[in-house]
Design a protein around this motif. Structure first.
Motif, PDB file in Angstrom:
ATOM      1  N   ASN A  66       0.825  -1.202   0.000  1.00 58.96           N
ATOM      2  CA  ASN A  66       0.000   0.000   0.000  1.00 58.96           C
ATOM      3  C   ASN A  66       0.863   1.258   0.000  1.00 58.96           C
ATOM      4  OD1 ASN A  66      -2.409   1.378  -0.018  1.00 58.96           O
ATOM      5  ND2 ASN A  66      -2.663   1.364   2.203  1.00 58.96           N
ATOM      6  N   ASN A  67       2.184   1.079  -0.040  1.00 60.82           N
ATOM      7  CA  ASN A  67       3.113   2.212  -0.092  1.00 60.82           C
ATOM      8  C   ASN A  67       3.507   2.444  -1.549  1.00 60.82           C
ATOM      9  OD1 ASN A  67       3.205   2.477   2.785  1.00 60.82           O
ATOM     10  ND2 ASN A  67       4.562   0.682   2.824  1.00 60.82           N
ATOM     11  N   LEU A  68       2.951   3.470  -2.142  1.00 62.96           N
ATOM     12  CA  LEU A  68       3.073   3.665  -3.585  1.00 62.96           C
ATOM     13  C   LEU A  68       3.935   4.875  -3.922  1.00 62.96           C
ATOM     14  CD1 LEU A  68      -0.657   3.056  -4.564  1.00 62.96           C
ATOM     15  CD2 LEU A  68       1.214   1.397  -4.567  1.00 62.96           C
ATOM     16  N   THR A  69       4.730   4.754  -4.947  1.00 66.83           N
ATOM     17  CA  THR A  69       5.451   5.882  -5.516  1.00 66.83           C
ATOM     18  C   THR A  69       4.557   6.621  -6.501  1.00 66.83           C
ATOM     19  OG1 THR A  69       7.531   4.692  -5.297  1.00 66.83           O
ATOM     20  CG2 THR A  69       7.495   6.560  -6.824  1.00 66.83           C
ATOM     21  N   ALA A  70       3.813   5.846  -7.285  1.00 68.01           N
ATOM     22  CA  ALA A  70       2.903   6.427  -8.277  1.00 68.01           C
ATOM     23  C   ALA A  70       1.812   5.411  -8.571  1.00 68.01           C
ATOM     24  CB  ALA A  70       3.672   6.780  -9.551  1.00 68.01           C
ATOM     25  N   HIS A  71       0.721   5.875  -9.145  1.00 73.89           N
ATOM     26  CA  HIS A  71      -0.354   4.959  -9.519  1.00 73.89           C
ATOM     27  C   HIS A  71      -1.191   5.589 -10.621  1.00 73.89           C
ATOM     28  CE1 HIS A  71      -2.623   7.572  -6.797  1.00 73.89           C
ATOM     29  NE2 HIS A  71      -3.728   7.085  -7.343  1.00 73.89           N
ATOM     30  N   GLY A  72      -2.121   4.801 -11.149  1.00 75.63           N
ATOM     31  CA  GLY A  72      -2.983   5.263 -12.238  1.00 75.63           C
ATOM     32  C   GLY A  72      -2.526   4.714 -13.567  1.00 75.63           C
ATOM     33  N   SER A  73      -3.101   5.222 -14.649  1.00 76.44           N
ATOM     34  CA  SER A  73      -2.726   4.752 -15.980  1.00 76.44           C
ATOM     35  C   SER A  73      -1.320   5.217 -16.333  1.00 76.44           C
ATOM     36  CB  SER A  73      -3.729   5.263 -17.022  1.00 76.44           C
ATOM     37  OG  SER A  73      -3.823   6.668 -16.964  1.00 76.44           O
ATOM     38  N   VAL A  74      -0.615   4.430 -17.133  1.00 76.05           N
ATOM     39  CA  VAL A  74       0.752   4.747 -17.554  1.00 76.05           C
ATOM     40  C   VAL A  74       0.729   4.984 -19.055  1.00 76.05           C
ATOM     41  CG1 VAL A  74       3.140   3.961 -17.649  1.00 76.05           C
ATOM     42  CG2 VAL A  74       1.706   3.349 -15.695  1.00 76.05           C
ATOM     43  N   ARG A  75       0.888   6.255 -19.440  1.00 71.23           N
ATOM     44  CA  ARG A  75       0.728   6.657 -20.835  1.00 71.23           C
ATOM     45  C   ARG A  75       2.086   6.984 -21.443  1.00 71.23           C
ATOM     46  NH1 ARG A  75       0.253  11.597 -23.193  1.00 71.23           N
ATOM     47  NH2 ARG A  75       0.221  12.608 -21.143  1.00 71.23           N
ATOM     48  N   MET A  76       2.224   6.689 -22.734  1.00 75.86           N
ATOM     49  CA  MET A  76       3.416   7.147 -23.447  1.00 75.86           C
ATOM     50  C   MET A  76       3.364   8.668 -23.548  1.00 75.86           C
ATOM     51  SD  MET A  76       4.114   4.410 -26.501  1.00 75.86           S
ATOM     52  CE  MET A  76       5.781   5.036 -26.692  1.00 75.86           C
ATOM     53  N   LYS A  77       4.499   9.326 -23.252  1.00 72.67           N
ATOM     54  CA  LYS A  77       4.512  10.789 -23.288  1.00 72.67           C
ATOM     55  C   LYS A  77       4.200  11.320 -24.679  1.00 72.67           C
ATOM     56  CE  LYS A  77       7.456  12.268 -19.451  1.00 72.67           C
ATOM     57  NZ  LYS A  77       8.683  13.027 -19.091  1.00 72.67           N
ATOM     58  N   PHE A  78       4.702  10.619 -25.667  1.00 75.77           N
ATOM     59  CA  PHE A  78       4.496  11.057 -27.039  1.00 75.77           C
ATOM     60  C   PHE A  78       3.703   9.993 -27.788  1.00 75.77           C
ATOM     61  CE2 PHE A  78       8.520  12.705 -25.454  1.00 75.77           C
ATOM     62  CZ  PHE A  78       8.300  14.070 -25.551  1.00 75.77           C
ATOM     63  N   GLY A  79       3.011  10.392 -28.808  1.00 78.15           N
ATOM     64  CA  GLY A  79       2.233   9.428 -29.586  1.00 78.15           C
ATOM     65  C   GLY A  79       0.755   9.763 -29.547  1.00 78.15           C
ATOM     66  N   LYS A  80      -0.058   8.748 -29.650  1.00 79.16           N
ATOM     67  CA  LYS A  80      -1.497   8.945 -29.841  1.00 79.16           C
ATOM     68  C   LYS A  80      -2.304   8.624 -28.586  1.00 79.16           C
ATOM     69  CE  LYS A  80      -1.242   7.950 -34.813  1.00 79.16           C
ATOM     70  NZ  LYS A  80      -1.751   7.112 -35.926  1.00 79.16           N
ATOM     71  N   GLY A  81      -1.688   8.814 -27.440  1.00 78.31           N
ATOM     72  CA  GLY A  81      -2.436   8.644 -26.203  1.00 78.31           C
ATOM     73  C   GLY A  81      -2.701   7.208 -25.816  1.00 78.31           C
ATOM     74  N   HIS A  82      -1.696   6.339 -25.939  1.00 81.00           N
ATOM     75  CA  HIS A  82      -1.856   4.939 -25.576  1.00 81.00           C
ATOM     76  C   HIS A  82      -1.291   4.672 -24.185  1.00 81.00           C
ATOM     77  CE1 HIS A  82      -3.022   4.356 -29.660  1.00 81.00           C
ATOM     78  NE2 HIS A  82      -3.135   3.052 -29.514  1.00 81.00           N
ATOM     79  N   CYS A  83      -1.990   3.812 -23.433  1.00 82.22           N
ATOM     80  CA  CYS A  83      -1.578   3.448 -22.084  1.00 82.22           C
ATOM     81  C   CYS A  83      -1.343   1.951 -21.987  1.00 82.22           C
ATOM     82  CB  CYS A  83      -2.659   3.842 -21.062  1.00 82.22           C
ATOM     83  SG  CYS A  83      -2.909   5.624 -20.905  1.00 82.22           S
ATOM     84  N   LEU A  84      -0.550   1.562 -20.983  1.00 88.07           N
ATOM     85  CA  LEU A  84      -0.427   0.140 -20.670  1.00 88.07           C
ATOM     86  C   LEU A  84      -1.793  -0.377 -20.236  1.00 88.07           C
ATOM     87  CD1 LEU A  84       2.916   0.072 -18.652  1.00 88.07           C
ATOM     88  CD2 LEU A  84       2.536  -0.813 -20.950  1.00 88.07           C
ATOM     89  N   ASP A  85      -2.159  -1.564 -20.720  1.00 82.28           N
ATOM     90  CA  ASP A  85      -3.494  -2.104 -20.466  1.00 82.28           C
ATOM     91  C   ASP A  85      -3.380  -3.598 -20.228  1.00 82.28           C
ATOM     92  OD1 ASP A  85      -6.211  -3.129 -20.890  1.00 82.28           O
ATOM     93  OD2 ASP A  85      -6.664  -1.139 -21.667  1.00 82.28           O
ATOM     94  N   ARG A  86      -4.003  -4.113 -19.160  1.00 80.04           N
ATOM     95  CA  ARG A  86      -3.929  -5.555 -18.867  1.00 80.04           C
ATOM     96  C   ARG A  86      -5.031  -6.328 -19.562  1.00 80.04           C
ATOM     97  NH1 ARG A  86      -5.467  -6.701 -12.673  1.00 80.04           N
ATOM     98  NH2 ARG A  86      -5.580  -8.840 -13.440  1.00 80.04           N
ATOM     99  N   TYR A  87      -6.057  -5.641 -20.032  1.00 78.74           N
ATOM    100  CA  TYR A  87      -7.198  -6.262 -20.702  1.00 78.74           C
ATOM    101  C   TYR A  87      -7.688  -7.497 -19.944  1.00 78.74           C
ATOM    102  CZ  TYR A  87     -10.351  -7.072 -24.579  1.00 78.74           C
ATOM    103  OH  TYR A  87     -11.481  -7.214 -25.354  1.00 78.74           O
ATOM    104  N   ASN A  88      -7.860  -7.325 -18.641  1.00 79.58           N
ATOM    105  CA  ASN A  88      -8.332  -8.396 -17.759  1.00 79.58           C
ATOM    106  C   ASN A  88      -7.390  -9.590 -17.701  1.00 79.58           C
ATOM    107  OD1 ASN A  88     -10.605  -7.163 -16.757  1.00 79.58           O
ATOM    108  ND2 ASN A  88     -11.857  -7.818 -18.479  1.00 79.58           N
ATOM    109  N   LYS A  89      -6.156  -9.401 -18.108  1.00 77.16           N
ATOM    110  CA  LYS A  89      -5.168 -10.479 -18.026  1.00 77.16           C
ATOM    111  C   LYS A  89      -4.142 -10.121 -16.957  1.00 77.16           C
ATOM    112  CE  LYS A  89      -7.132 -12.567 -21.487  1.00 77.16           C
ATOM    113  NZ  LYS A  89      -7.848 -13.820 -21.327  1.00 77.16           N
ATOM    114  N   ASN A  90      -3.132 -10.975 -16.801  1.00 78.81           N
ATOM    115  CA  ASN A  90      -2.218 -10.813 -15.676  1.00 78.81           C
ATOM    116  C   ASN A  90      -0.765 -10.601 -16.071  1.00 78.81           C
ATOM    117  OD1 ASN A  90      -4.299 -11.220 -13.793  1.00 78.81           O
ATOM    118  ND2 ASN A  90      -4.169 -13.434 -14.117  1.00 78.81           N
TER     119      ASN A  90
END
Length: 716
Positions: free
Chosen positions: A419-443
């Motif tokens: 529960n000790n976090l440095t950062a959280h939330g979606s992780v987006r590429m700074k440049f490009g078309k607005g894509h984020c890391l996505d688990r798509y319900n997988k692990n």
């Protein structure tokens, strides 16, 4: 005269004795032996549908009706209704399972909840359990109608349970729609016996199911017992052996149940494979519990809605408040597992029942670990879960253990995130078309991302050499690997695999990327249409054969790709086929007929490949899309797409699908007038056999309606 009479009498008596002796020698597996009930002495007709737990065979018309009504209950109602209420079933008990002294058992009430369930499925659940249980132990069966509105089902159930044989069955009805969870609470109030046995309304009990189910509770009133659950196929109602005899229940931090292999610390508590299995959680709604323990635990949480999460709630509070949960390998009950539940949401607004339920569960029972639930399910944070004060008061009143105690003493090896976090939330590429890391319900999203980067690096040097990178007109994902391969070979390069370099890759059945433009996601089709139009030359007809839905799809501008192809003076696709692939099957563009192939008579069913490249084709309701598009070339090949041909090896064989080859067993001839499709090497015709619900070869008969087919389009 007296002497003759005496001789005849002696012969008769001797014959009777001989018959009795022969009867005693009949093997046990030929006798339908039933215990504890008046039904055990009644003879049953042979070969009834579904007897022995075998699948039910349906005619063409029945198959169609079963598919059309499948959505009502998420199983084939036609197959379900053909099966007798007392069908015979295998005895799954292991030879090591100990016998149980029935006199030592407490009495039980069986409670079955249903809402708009098919009447015969409900009745078979009740009757299969009733006739295979000791009458002086299973005293009553309570059918709880959760405010059904398909009254024809209620009428059939009501009339059946009036029969003298079923005097122990009674039905009660909720005054309003309660949902499965609260309906179980409601039904339990009508129970008169010491033990409550809860089953879903689409179950079947096997021989000897009840004594071992109840025996742990006879000596420990605070244990909840779950049977070994055998899957029943929702389409054929075939009965399968349980696969969970070596497993126990657990959960994920999103509070979904999951199976896991029995860990060493629990396996060490058992001396044989038929001993009770200690389990952190219940799998679902099939369990037995002492009525006093049920009431002491407050039953299910009455604030939960409809279905979902109640199995974990009961498991957590049983363990944490002084009880246990165990699985009983010697009690076997069949259950129809459905991919989705068929219940309609009965309140205003969206159906958030599951999320609301597990949020209540987290807030009441997870203590300081509820952060892990919200990490896993952040959408639940702002959801209204209702009042939980009664549940918190119950937890305090029973002086229950903490969830930390549960993790340390019951689950023991559960991974607990920090529960000790440095950062959280979606992780987006700074440049490009607005894509984020996505688990798509997988692990495994981080591993996938890393390996995808490595995969792209393999091609980096070649991209710099002038083939003008990937086609920038392609969208998202799909087809780019072939596009790069074609233009590499055709424009002077090569593609090779290196057996001495090894890289791991997580192969996923579907891609996890979200569509980012307006309209439907046609990215893959758009990409491969561009690929076909630029690189396949005169062979692009084969692509449209395989994917006819791409014909009218907008693929965007391909002028830059065509200019690149011309500028690099690339080879033709014919050269690629002759020099690179070499043995590629090329379908004929000369067709006798094409399109969907429908039975002339019946209710509009067509041959369908079911997204497969091998095995048998099936009949399915005609929709005329890719899975049903067949081509019959003038040289006799009958194929789905470009390279999945129908074939048969010898007379009376089943029709199968496989990769097309130039062999005689794949040649057919269509007779438009009669509708017959003749297999040239056997001189037999493609036939639908309703009894087997399959496609076979049989002697050609122009009067046989099961051999009469019609192509959607006839070309010559």
């Amino acid at each position: 005269m007296n002497r003759v009479f005496l001789v005849v009498a002696c012969i008769g008596i001797w014959s009777l004795l001989l018959s009795c002796l022969l009867l005693l020698k009949i093997p046990n597996d030929l006798v339908d032996v039933r215990s504890f009930d008046e039904h055990s002495t009644k003879s049953k007709p042979k070969k009834r549908p579904g007897d022995g737990g075998y699948p039910v065979s349906l005619s063409y018309e029945e198959s169609r009706e079963g598919e059309e009504t499948y959505h009502l209950n998420q199983f084939n109602r036609v197959a379900a209704r053909k099966i007798p209420l007392d069908r015979t079933l295998p005895d799954f008990r292991h030879k090591l399972c100990p016998s149980v002294d029935i006199k030592s058992l407490p009495t039980a009430s069986l409670i079955i909840i249903f809402h708009n369930e098919d009447s015969r499925v409900v009745l078979r659940t009740a009757i299969s359990c009733l006739i295979r249980a000791p009458a002086d132990v299973l005293r009553e069966v309570i059918l709880v109608d959760d405010f059904s509105d398909r009254m024809e089902n209620i009428k059939e159930i009501s009339e059946t349970i009036k029969l003298p044989s079923y005097s122990r069955i009674r039905m009660v009805r909720t005054p309003t729609r309660h949902g499965l969870i609260r309906a179980k609470n409601y039904g339990s109030r009508f129970a008169t016996e010491s033990i409550l046995v809860f089953l879903d309304s689409h179950c079947e009990c096997t021989e000897g199911w009840l004594p071992p189910f109840l025996s742990p509770i006879a000596t420990n009133h605070s244990v909840i017992v779950q049977p070994s659950i055998a899957p029943i196929d929702p389409r054929s109602f075939s009965f399968l052996r349980s696969s969970h005899l070596r497993a126990q229940g657990s959960f994920n931090w999103n509070l979904l149940f999951k199976w896991r292999t029995i860990p060493l610390h629990d396996e060490e508590l058992r001396s044989s494979s038929v001993d009770l299995i200690r389990s952190p959680t219940l799998a679902g709604g099939l369990f037995a519990i002492h009525k006093d323990w049920w009431n002491k635990l407050g039953r299910y949480d009455d604030g939960m809605e409809l279905w979902g999460g109640e199995n974990l709630e009961l498991s957590f509070k049983s363990w944490m408040c002084g009880g246990q949960v165990v699985y009983q390998p010697c009690s076997h009950i069949g259950h129809v597992f459905r991919p989705i539940h068929p219940y309609k949401w009965y309140k205003a607004g969206p159906d958030n029942a599951y999320l609301q339920n597990v949020k209540r569960l987290a807030e009441v029972w997870l203590d300081e670990y509820k952060f892990a639930f919200y990490m896993s399910t952040p959408t639940a944070k702002n959801l209204d879960m209702g009042d939980i004060s009664e549940q918190l008061a119950l937890k305090k009143r029973l002086n229950c253990h903490s969830f930390k105690w549960y993790l340390e003493n019951v689950v023991k090896d559960m991974y607990i995130p920090s529960n000790n976090l440095t950062a959280h939330g979606s992780v987006r590429m700074k440049f490009g078309k607005g894509h984020c890391l996505d688990r798509y319900n997988k692990n495994a999203f981080l591993i996938v991302s890393t390996l995808r980067f490595i995969k792209l690096c393999i091609f980096f040097n070649y991209l710099r050499l002038g083939s003008d990178k990937y086609d920038d007109g392609m969208e998202l994902w799909g087809g780019e690997n072939l596009e790069l391969s074609f233009k590499s070979w055709m424009c002077g390069g090569q593609v090779v695999y290196q057996p001495c370099s090894h890289i791991g890759h997580v192969f996923r059945p579907i891609h996890p990327y979200k569509w980012y433009k307006a309209g439907p996601d046609n990215a893959y089709l758009q990409n491969v249409k561009r690929l076909a139009e630029v690189w396949l030359d005169e062979y692009k007809f084969a692509f449209y054969m395989s994917t006819p839905t791409a014909k009218n799809l907008d693929m965007g501008d391909i002028s830059e790709q065509l200019a690149l192809k011309k500028r690099l003076n690339c080879h033709s696709f014919k050269w690629y086929l002759e020099n690179v692939v070499k043995d590629m099957y090329i379908p004929s563009n000369n067709l006798t007929a094409h399109g969907s192939v429908r039975m002339k008579f019946g209710k509009g069913h067509c041959l369908d490949r079911y997204n497969k490249d091998n095995g048998p084709p099936h009949l399915y309701e005609c929709h005329h899309k890719d899975n049903q598009v067949l081509y019959l070339s003038t040289d006799g090949y009958l194929h789905f797409g470009t390279d999945v041909c129908l074939w048969a090896g010898q007379p009376e064989d089943a029709i199968s699908m496989t990769k097309c080859k130039k062999i005689d067993n794949m040649l057919f001839f269509y007779k438009k007038e009669s509708g017959l499709i003749e297999h040239l090497s056997t001189k037999q015709c493609i036939t639908f056999t309703p009894k087997r619900n399959s496609i076979f070869l049989a002697q050609c008969d122009s009067m046989n309606k099961d051999q009469q087919w019609k192509f959607q389009f006839y070309d010559s």
